[in-house]
Design an enzyme around this catalytic site. Sequence first.
Site, short mmCIF file in Angstrom:
data_model
loop_
_atom_site.label_atom_id
_atom_site.label_comp_id
_atom_site.label_asym_id
_atom_site.label_seq_id
_atom_site.Cartn_x
_atom_site.Cartn_y
_atom_site.Cartn_z
N ASP A 209 4.10 -9.97 -1.19
CA ASP A 209 3.57 -9.04 -0.20
C ASP A 209 4.57 -7.91 0.06
OD1 ASP A 209 1.42 -8.73 1.89
OD2 ASP A 209 3.13 -8.87 3.24
N GLU A 264 2.92 -6.65 -4.68
CA GLU A 264 2.22 -5.60 -3.96
C GLU A 264 3.27 -4.55 -3.62
OE1 GLU A 264 -0.50 -4.79 0.00
OE2 GLU A 264 1.38 -5.85 0.14
O1 TEU Z 1 -0.45 -5.31 3.06
C1 TEU Z 1 0.48 -4.24 3.06
C2 TEU Z 1 -0.02 -2.90 3.32
O2 TEU Z 1 0.81 -2.03 3.34
C3 TEU Z 1 -1.47 -2.66 3.54
O3 TEU Z 1 -1.98 -3.75 4.19
C4 TEU Z 1 -1.76 -1.46 4.41
O4 TEU Z 1 -0.73 -1.24 5.30
C5 TEU Z 1 -3.00 -1.68 5.22
O5 TEU Z 1 -4.05 -1.94 4.34
C6 TEU Z 1 -3.34 -0.47 6.04
O6 TEU Z 1 -4.51 -0.77 6.74
C7 TEU Z 1 0.03 -6.60 3.03
C8 TEU Z 1 -1.12 -7.58 3.15
O7 TEU Z 1 -1.96 -7.41 2.05
C9 TEU Z 1 -1.81 -7.37 4.46
O8 TEU Z 1 -2.93 -8.18 4.62
C10 TEU Z 1 -0.80 -7.66 5.56
O9 TEU Z 1 -1.37 -7.36 6.80
C11 TEU Z 1 0.46 -6.84 5.38
O10 TEU Z 1 0.97 -6.86 4.05
C12 TEU Z 1 1.55 -7.41 6.23
O11 TEU Z 1 1.99 -8.62 5.71
#
Ligand code: TEU
Length: 538
Positions: A209, A264
């Site tokens: 993540d 990610e």
């Molecule tokens: O997401 C990281 C992220 O940067 C995106 O979620 C983006 O900020 C968001 O879509 C804007 O609306 C990851 C995970 O996939 C997400 O579900 C988590 O909330 C986030 O990290 C925090 O751990």
Amino acid sequence: MSPGVGGDPAPWWEEAVFYQVYPRSFADSDGDGVGDLAGIRAHLDDLAWLGVDALWISPFFRSPMADFGYDVSDYCDVDPLFGDLAAFDGLVADAHALGMRVVIDWVPNHTSDQHPWFLDASSSRDSTRRNWYVWREPSPDGSPPNNWVAAFDLTAPAWTFHEPTGQWYLHLFESAQPDLNWDEPGVEAAMHDTLRFWLDRGVDGFRADVVHGIGKDPALPDDPPGVAGVPHCALNDQPVTHERLRTIRTLIDGYPGERMMVGEVYLLTTEAVATYYGHGDELHLAFNFPPLFAPWLADRWRSCIEDTRAALDGRGAWPTWVLSNHDNPRHRTRYDRAAARAGEDAATTAVRSEARARAAAVLLLTLRGTPFVYQGDELGLTDADVPGDRVVDPGGRDGCRAPIPWDATPDHGWPTRPGAVPWLPLPPGADLVNRASEAADPGSVLHLYRRAIALRHGSAALSRGSFALRDAPDGVLAYRRSHGDEVVDVLVNFDGVDVELDDGRLVGAQVLLDSDEAVPSGAFTGVLGADRAVVLRR
Ligand code: TEU
């Protein structure tokens, strides 16, 4: 040691079709309205039938659920809501017996504010773990240490003032998700231990993540005005992040049985993301987000593909393709909304919506690179309409996280105990758009995904072959995949009108897959239907 990227034999993650499970919404075994590990385990046969090779399961670790599991309070245990370690072991054993790999989420940028590390760090400025998180003194005027804003609410600072100890702590996401300080050797060692814990338990890899966040410019400079927002500039390509990823790569590759990490990297150009593959010594794969945000237009997809090739091919890095995930409206919903904004009327959308989603499935599963299918896309789901009183996510992402409709019964496979309801409303149209109804209908979106995955697996050209864009009329994307003697052409019509192709060599080619017909009609006539995609072999 992993085999080389693009090499022969290919490592499994280059030939795999991944399927993302968002456990809260996949399947519920105990009637509390929230999906769980036993629910996933009960549906592994369905996933094997679909033909996917690997599951990425979003977080199921102990968590107060401020961000539905992306706020972890114990990396090495299962939250009771989802089951226990024995349930996880059983799930992995069954998946492996069916030939499916299991990749789990790893959340290295931040913990929950209820994690024992943070409770300790925030207990006193003298805590031995104080430096495990990012603390700063207030600015002279008492304001936050820099101008960073938190994801989800771009008006809120990425800092929370901790009254008892008089300092601010950094959180790129919710204040309940304090950022870890990876400059502290204890953090790096402890997070490596969490990887070992799950590798020892037999997982095949990790989805990491916001992994670019583990390295930050220690000065934490202000975002320049104009680009203040997410991602913050001080997270972009810090050399130390790459160093840390190389160490992680060595740890993972040290395990037998080809383990992997897909990162990610939430930097919004393919060029920036590409650097996180290192020279085959950092991430095994990285998500590439521009295609996820691309509108359903042939030109835009052509650019995404060209950019991906330009950024990755030279490094020998293997691409990934994602249309949807748990953080964004589903692609079918995005395409429909964009069409409405461009003036498409509701009656036309009703006709074109599923056809576009079908064509997109053929695109996703025939590009060169590892495809990731988000649960429910194989049913052609659209986002749920979530009324105000059912909104639960601080990031506004509830619609794409609606529970999977399993059948046509009134509860669609989500029977609940008295007093409980599914944690989110189901998606629209679940009487017809559900797993059981679609499994019984060879013309369904589900069967299209199954045919496309089987075709990909049976074709070296599609799973491993070279890729070349071809000239095509406006609104059409055409490409050729080749491997040895096998040559496969893919045509995707993004427009709502039939198109006649003047490529005489394709006329008469065998139609291997048609987004719109369960049984392809034999030979290609040269006319590509509206909103339609075909795969051809000469
Ligand atoms: O997401 C990281 C992220 O940067 C995106 O979620 C983006 O900020 C968001 O879509 C804007 O609306 C990851 C995970 O996939 C997400 O579900 C988590 O909330 C986030 O990290 C925090 O751990």
